[in-house]
Design an enzyme around this catalytic site. Structure first.
Site, PDB file in Angstrom:
ATOM      1  N   CYS A  83       0.818  -1.224   0.000  1.00  0.00           N
ATOM      2  CA  CYS A  83       0.000   0.000   0.000  1.00  0.00           C
ATOM      3  C   CYS A  83       0.842   1.261   0.000  1.00  0.00           C
ATOM      4  O   CYS A  83       0.322   2.357  -0.233  1.00  0.00           O
ATOM      5  CB  CYS A  83      -0.925   0.008   1.215  1.00  0.00           C
ATOM      6  SG  CYS A  83      -1.906  -1.482   1.397  1.00  0.00           S
ATOM      7  N   HIS A 332      -8.888   3.890  -1.855  1.00  0.00           N
ATOM      8  CA  HIS A 332      -7.554   3.315  -1.678  1.00  0.00           C
ATOM      9  C   HIS A 332      -7.195   2.377  -2.826  1.00  0.00           C
ATOM     10  O   HIS A 332      -7.194   1.153  -2.662  1.00  0.00           O
ATOM     11  CB  HIS A 332      -7.490   2.583  -0.340  1.00  0.00           C
ATOM     12  CG  HIS A 332      -6.147   2.047   0.022  1.00  0.00           C
ATOM     13  ND1 HIS A 332      -4.959   2.615  -0.402  1.00  0.00           N
ATOM     14  CD2 HIS A 332      -5.783   0.972   0.785  1.00  0.00           C
ATOM     15  CE1 HIS A 332      -3.939   1.913   0.073  1.00  0.00           C
ATOM     16  NE2 HIS A 332      -4.406   0.915   0.786  1.00  0.00           N
TER      17      HIS A 332
END
Length: 384
Positions: A83, A332
């Site tokens: 991430c 995201h």
């Protein structure tokens, strides 16, 4: 070391997108190039952050993007750091411009996973943990961050409603962002009544899976001045690491990599946390934003939840956090997230954020980590 600037930024909408991985990457890249007021041929290299290209049958994405921009001879580098890929890609580009290797480069982050379905997407995400000790044993990211949340509640006396305040604030911010994935106003009661995902975290404590791409143009100060457009300075850059598995850390209510990366960035910029006007931080879960706000030095350890409760991180608070809506509301797309944070800082500091524009800000910070914080990068920016 050369002074490094951001001269342009662009992004697709975040959410469930129909276009291919390559197409949305080119769309955001072209938008950033147009924002910078330059021609593609002026770009000397490309840095492309992506994690699950295999899900859309496209790895080795860099040459595809550069070819579609009409500059196939330009070198590119594909970067994966879970991430935190976007911020690591930005860091590598920053280092190369600062070293004088290139005077203008493209940094693009992208992800497209929603078409794989929840089961496969969750499986892909689990590969970003220490898979032997965590993912393979059934520990999902909601479960791991729930462990952090439970420990935080026990250690500092916070309540689940305090975490809910983070979600409410970020959804309020996301309502002002036309490119946000979840543009929906919610209340603390909505959060508390939403389905439990991994106790104490509920559905509205968790960020969504998103598709999307974000891009920026990094360049030398000389290049920025010669081209005459709006630009901001990159004044600090830091990276840090933590034990890959959550169980390997002395405390799970702090993320060591954040503290290491932030300290390095503050030192480079020659400032302290008190000098930051606003920040985009990695709020994959509400507990993450609370812990981030402490590890970045904005609040003492154990006081981040009080700051959320007292609205000190709201748009008109002491230190606005995630004016874009953050991962929680903006979305995201994991390869794009870190670059998308830079897009928000660029737009805020150049007055291009529309309804989101904060008042009287000149210094912004981005914070982006991979997995449960096994890797992290922090960057600091100033207006000119």
């Amino acid at each position: 070391m050369e002074d490094v600037c951001v001269i342009g930024a662009g992004s697709t909408k975040y959410g469930k997108l129909e276009d291919s991985l390559a197409d949305i990457t080119v769309q955001s890249s072209a938008s950033a190039i147009e924002s910078a007021g330059i021609e593609p041929k002026e770009i000397k290299a490309g840095y492309i952050s992506n994690v699950f290209g295999v899900a859309d049958k496209q790895v080795h994405l860099g040459p595809v993007v550069m070819s579609n921009l009409g500059i196939p001879e330009r070198p590119s580098l594909s970067i994966e750091s879970a991430c935190g890929s976007g911020s690591v890609s930005f860091r590598e580009a920053f280092a190369n411009v600062a070293a004088g290797f290139y005077d203008a480069v493209l940094v693009t982050g992208v992800e497209k996973v929603t078409h794989t379905g929840t089961e496969w997407t969750t499986t892909y995400f689990s590969y970003c943990s220490d898979f032997f000790y965590e993912g393979q044993a059934g520990a999902s990211f909601p479960g791991l961050f729930a462990s952090m949340a439970r420990a935080y509640l026990a250690e500092f006396g916070a309540t689940e409603e305090d975490f809910a305040m983070v979600a409410v604030k970020n959804h309020d911010n996301g309502l002002l962002n036309p490119k946000a994935h979840l543009r929906k106003k919610i209340t603390v009661d909505d959060v508390m009544r939403s389905p439990v995902v991994a106790s104490p975290l509920k559905l509205y404590d968790c960020c969504p899976f998103s598709d999307g791409a974000s891009s920026v143009i990094l360049c030398s100060k000389k290049f920025a001045q010669e081209h005459g457009g709006d630009y901001i300075k990159v004044t600090g850059s830091g990276r840090g690491g933590s034990p890959a598995a959550l169980q390997g850390r002395e405390r799970i209510t702090t993320i060591p990599s954040t503290k290491i990366a932030a300290d390095a960035a503050y030192r480079m910029a020659g400032i302290t946390p008190r000098d930051i006007d606003f920040a985009e931080v990695h709020d994959c879960f509400t507990i993450a934003e609370v812990v981030d706000s402490e590890d970045l030095g904005f609040f003492e350890k154990g006081q981040g939840y009080r700051a959320a409760r007292e609205n000190r991180t709201a748009r008109d608070g002491d230190i606005p956090i995630n004016p874009s809506g953050g991962l929680k509301s903006k979305g995201h797309p994991i390869g794009a997230t870190g670059v998308g944070q830079v897009v928000e800082v660029y737009e805020q500091l150049t007055g291009k954020a529309g309804q989101r524009n904060l008042k009287n800000v000149s210094t912004g910070l981005t914070h982006n980590f991979g997995a449960t914080g096994a890797s992290c990068a922090v960057h600091i920016f100033e207006s000119v």
